[in-house]
Enzyme design. Structure first.
Site, short mmCIF file in Angstrom:
data_model
loop_
_atom_site.label_atom_id
_atom_site.label_comp_id
_atom_site.label_asym_id
_atom_site.label_seq_id
_atom_site.Cartn_x
_atom_site.Cartn_y
_atom_site.Cartn_z
N GLU A 197 -37.60 -17.52 -81.22
CA GLU A 197 -38.25 -18.25 -82.30
C GLU A 197 -37.43 -18.12 -83.57
O GLU A 197 -36.48 -17.33 -83.64
CB GLU A 197 -39.68 -17.75 -82.52
CG GLU A 197 -40.58 -18.01 -81.32
CD GLU A 197 -42.01 -17.53 -81.52
OE1 GLU A 197 -42.87 -17.90 -80.69
OE2 GLU A 197 -42.27 -16.80 -82.49
N HIS A 317 -47.51 -22.05 -92.11
CA HIS A 317 -46.78 -22.38 -90.89
C HIS A 317 -46.19 -23.77 -91.06
O HIS A 317 -46.88 -24.70 -91.47
CB HIS A 317 -47.72 -22.34 -89.68
CG HIS A 317 -46.99 -22.25 -88.38
ND1 HIS A 317 -46.28 -23.30 -87.85
CD2 HIS A 317 -46.83 -21.21 -87.50
CE1 HIS A 317 -45.72 -22.92 -86.71
NE2 HIS A 317 -46.05 -21.66 -86.47
N ARG A 372 -39.64 -19.07 -91.41
CA ARG A 372 -40.73 -20.01 -91.67
C ARG A 372 -40.81 -20.46 -93.13
O ARG A 372 -41.15 -21.61 -93.41
CB ARG A 372 -42.07 -19.37 -91.27
CG ARG A 372 -42.24 -19.26 -89.78
CD ARG A 372 -43.55 -18.63 -89.42
NE ARG A 372 -43.72 -18.61 -87.97
CZ ARG A 372 -44.78 -18.10 -87.36
NH1 ARG A 372 -45.76 -17.57 -88.07
NH2 ARG A 372 -44.87 -18.12 -86.05
N HIS A 433 -51.37 -20.20 -92.98
CA HIS A 433 -51.34 -19.59 -91.66
C HIS A 433 -51.59 -18.08 -91.66
O HIS A 433 -52.39 -17.59 -90.86
CB HIS A 433 -49.99 -19.88 -91.01
CG HIS A 433 -49.84 -19.37 -89.62
ND1 HIS A 433 -50.68 -19.76 -88.59
CD2 HIS A 433 -48.95 -18.50 -89.07
CE1 HIS A 433 -50.31 -19.16 -87.47
NE2 HIS A 433 -49.27 -18.39 -87.72
N ARG A 468 -43.32 -13.09 -93.09
CA ARG A 468 -43.45 -12.54 -91.74
C ARG A 468 -42.50 -13.22 -90.77
O ARG A 468 -42.45 -14.44 -90.69
CB ARG A 468 -44.88 -12.70 -91.24
CG ARG A 468 -45.09 -12.24 -89.80
CD ARG A 468 -46.54 -12.31 -89.42
NE ARG A 468 -47.04 -13.67 -89.33
CZ ARG A 468 -47.04 -14.40 -88.21
NH1 ARG A 468 -46.52 -13.92 -87.10
NH2 ARG A 468 -47.55 -15.61 -88.20
#
Length: 678
Positions: A197, A317, A372, A433, A468
């Site tokens: 990811e 997100h 992100r 998110h 994060r």
């Protein structure tokens, strides 16, 4: 050192004039404070919580322990009812996500456990986590690489010791889940299939198709249901933590809850309370979080005098399903946005604007695999520049078989609305998110409130820093739930439950005396206010911020809160009254104000906090934001449930003598002497 906010009471009550006190006074940096060498290190993430805020056995608990041994009480407290509405347990766990359930299963070996959950046990952020759990399980990967990826994604605001602990212990936590029956995807070679990811340099994401959280939740709930020492209380909304003041220490003794099915208040008295209540996504109108995520844990902890940290870092997100771009529009608005997992980009998904122009390479050399915060800002910029409502995420260039095997849940959801993701791109838009900030915790999940531990999204451990890294959240929850176990057990051995404790605090009451019409009006107005608050947060405290917009948000939130509270009390509302919608509303106000105050304090752009007034990183400001507790206590509605012990006065003298011998300057003393707000 740390960025500090001199907290107000965190109390929401009827005020005499508009915008006089907002729960948190204006945030400020304390970079000019001279901190003695003996305590300077205690303010870094490496030492997490200063000595004066760390867990230790209080005089009150020690006296209770002696009394227990004298009476030869058993350590385990049998769950029982007193006065028809009080329950006694060794451990109270607030929340039924991965953190709460994993902790409950371990401490149940040593006593009785109440798992208190707001809705059904499976209704948590865990259940909606699609991507997976990151862990070093491949020979070509390393803990050092995972540590570096986490710190880079966190904009170097992470606590390195915390990061190293989590990355090191992560693989064992995964193996424990597998041993408990969690089923993850395997490759053709028989080994775990590891996905990649954004922000990760290696393939290290353990997953169960695109429904990983649901599979973990299933395995944990099955184990919980089989454990005779664990009692699950569904539809119990946590109202407030029950605390006492023992000298300078705040002690947690349990929690008041509202059974939303019977409309009865149930009090839980416990030796240890674990707060694992999730995040606060619903301070925004568009969020991937389920409806239960209204910031209850952070708000309760703030009222209970817990230290709060890094609330400005709200992760959006990058890719939630944009319903407006679907061939068939949903007939009604979703309660929470449908998440399109990061793994779609990790598997080669490409982002395009509506003219099918790929745009991520022009923003970051890592393109779609950037962290992100970068991807979310890039999408936000495209949408605003082009005056469009969404962008497109295309995975259709991959084989149909691979898409359907890796993302069956996403494929099925899109197909419901006429979109075949094996042929067409997915319309996506950023959505609130994850809260990277929360209740400040040490390496064992301890807080500055004795007997109160935290794990999961409600906690701020220092792992995530300013942003994060994808799939680190479930990992953090597993690691810290496990690390909080031993200190919790040790604490119970030196304490016992005082069965008179239930009478220490006034009991919340249901507003039955108001009548159905008035109560219905209050609930209706509260829902309108909730929508207004969410709109303010989306408009002024979103992905890109400015000082002027944050100040506007601060003012408008203050005015809206005052207007709402005034309305309630004009309708006959009493300080002890509770109803679900009103309690959630005060928590949403509290969390929104904490986010805004923290954002105003940070005069730089770092990670998830991007402001056009301070667009660059400032090394001198690479500090966590700290919201310290206040000594102010109010008896008005929504005040924290505090009981001042009769023994405090005599014990405080002994405690003061010992503290003076240590000759250490506390945070509160530093702030008192150097507070620019006073």
């Amino acid at each position: 050192m740390a960025t500090s906010i001199a907290s107000g009471s965190g109390l929401l009550h009827l005020r005499e004039s508009v915008y006089r006190g907002q729960g948190c006074r204006r945030a400020y940096f304390v970079s000019g404070i001279g901190i003695p060498t003996c305590v300077q290190k205690d303010h870094s993430w490496s030492h997490r919580v200063p000595n004066n805020l760390r867990i230790h056995t209080s005089n009150h608990f020690q006296s209770l322990a002696n009394e227990c041994r004298h009476r030869q009480h058993r350590t385990a407290v049998i769950s029982c009812l007193r006065d028809g509405s009080t329950k006694y347990f060794d451990f109270a766990v607030i929340g039924s996500g991965v953190a709460g359930l994993r902790y409950a299963l371990e401490v149940a070996k040593h006593g009785t456990v109440a798992v208190i959950t707001k809705a059904e046990p499976h209704e948590s952020n865990t259940n909606y986590a699609q991507g997976g759990v990151s862990a070093v399980l491949c020979p070509s990967d390393s803990v050092e690489s995972h540590v570096l990826d986490t710190i880079v994604a966190g904009a170097y605001l992470c606590d390195e010791e915390t990061v190293r602990v989590v990355c090191t212990e992560g693989p064992e936590r995964i193996r424990e889940l597998i041993a408990m029956g969690a089923s993850f995807d395997h490759g053709e070679d028989g080994n775990l299939h590891l996905a990649r990811e954004g922000g990760h340099s290696h393939r290290r994401i353990v997953h169960a198709a695109d429904m990983t959280g649901r599979e973990i939740e299933r395995a944990l709930l099955e184990a919980v249901q089989k454990d005779p020492n664990i009692f699950v209380f569904e539809h119990h909304f946590a109202i407030d933590l029950l605390t006492s003041q023992d000298g300078s220490d705040t002690v947690c003794h349990g929690v008041d809850t509202l059974n939303t099915e019977t409309q009865e208040v149930v009090r839980f008295i416990s030796k240890i309370t674990l707060l694992a209540s999730g995040g606060a996504g619903h301070i925004y109108p568009i969020t991937t979080n389920p409806p239960v995520a209204t910031g209850d844990g952070v708000a309760m902890a703030h009222r209970a005098q817990a230290v709060i940290s890094n609330m400005e870092f709200v992760q959006f997100h990058p890719t939630a399903l944009a319903d407006e771009g679907l061939p068939i529009r949903p007939t009604k608005a979703r309660e929470n946005a449908f998440l399109i997992t990061e793994a779609v980009r990790g598997d080669g998904g490409i982002l395009y604007n509506l003219d099918m122009e790929r745009f991520m390479p022009s923003y970051d050399e890592r393109a779609e695999l950037a962290p992100r915060d970068v991807v979310a800002r890039s999408i936000d910029d495209q949408i605003k520049k082009r005056n469009e409502k969404y962008v497109l995420l295309d995975i259709s260039h991959k084989s149909r078989e691979k898409i359907l095997s890796h993302f069956p849940n996403i494929a099925a959801e899109c197909m419901r609305y006429g979109l075949d993701i094996t042929r067409k791109p997915i319309p996506v838009v950023p959505a609130a998110h994850y809260m990277c900030g929360g209740v400040r915790a040490g390496l064992q999940g301890e807080t500055n409130v004795l007997g109160l531990y935290v794990a999961g999204e409600v906690a701020c451990t220092g792992l995530h820093g300013a942003n994060r890294l994808a799939s680190n959240s479930l990992l953090e929850a597993l690691v810290f739930a496990r690390r909080a176990v031993q200190p919790s057990i040790d604490h119970t051995k030196s304490s016992c439950t005082d069965h008179s404790a239930s009478r220490w605090w006034p009991r919340p009451t249901m507003p039955k005396s108001l009548g159905n019409t008035i109560l219905s009006n209050i609930i209706h107005r509260t829902r309108e206010v909730r929508d207004e608050l969410q709109s303010i947060m989306w408009e002024y405290v979103g992905i890109v911020r400015s000082t002027t917009r944050l100040q506007t948000a601060e003012r408008r939130i203050g005015e809206l809160e005052l207007e709402w509270e005034t309305y309630l009390f004009q309708q006959g509302w009493e300080p002890t009254m509770v109803v679900l919608e009103a309690c959630e509303m005060r928590n949403l106000f509290c969390c929104a104000k904490l986010v805004v105050s923290s954002a105003l304090a940070r005069h730089e752009s770092r990670g998830l906090h991007y402001t056009i007034d301070f667009p660059h990183l400032e090394e001198s400001k690479r500090l966590p934001t700290i919201i310290l507790p206040s000594s102010f206590v109010s008896n008005t509605w929504s005040s924290r449930q505090l009981h001042r012990q009769q023994i405090c006065h005599k014990l405080q003298k002994k405690g003061n003598k010992k503290r003076n011998q240590r000759a250490k300057v506390t945070w509160l003393e530093i702030l008192k002497n150097n507070n620019p707000c006073e």
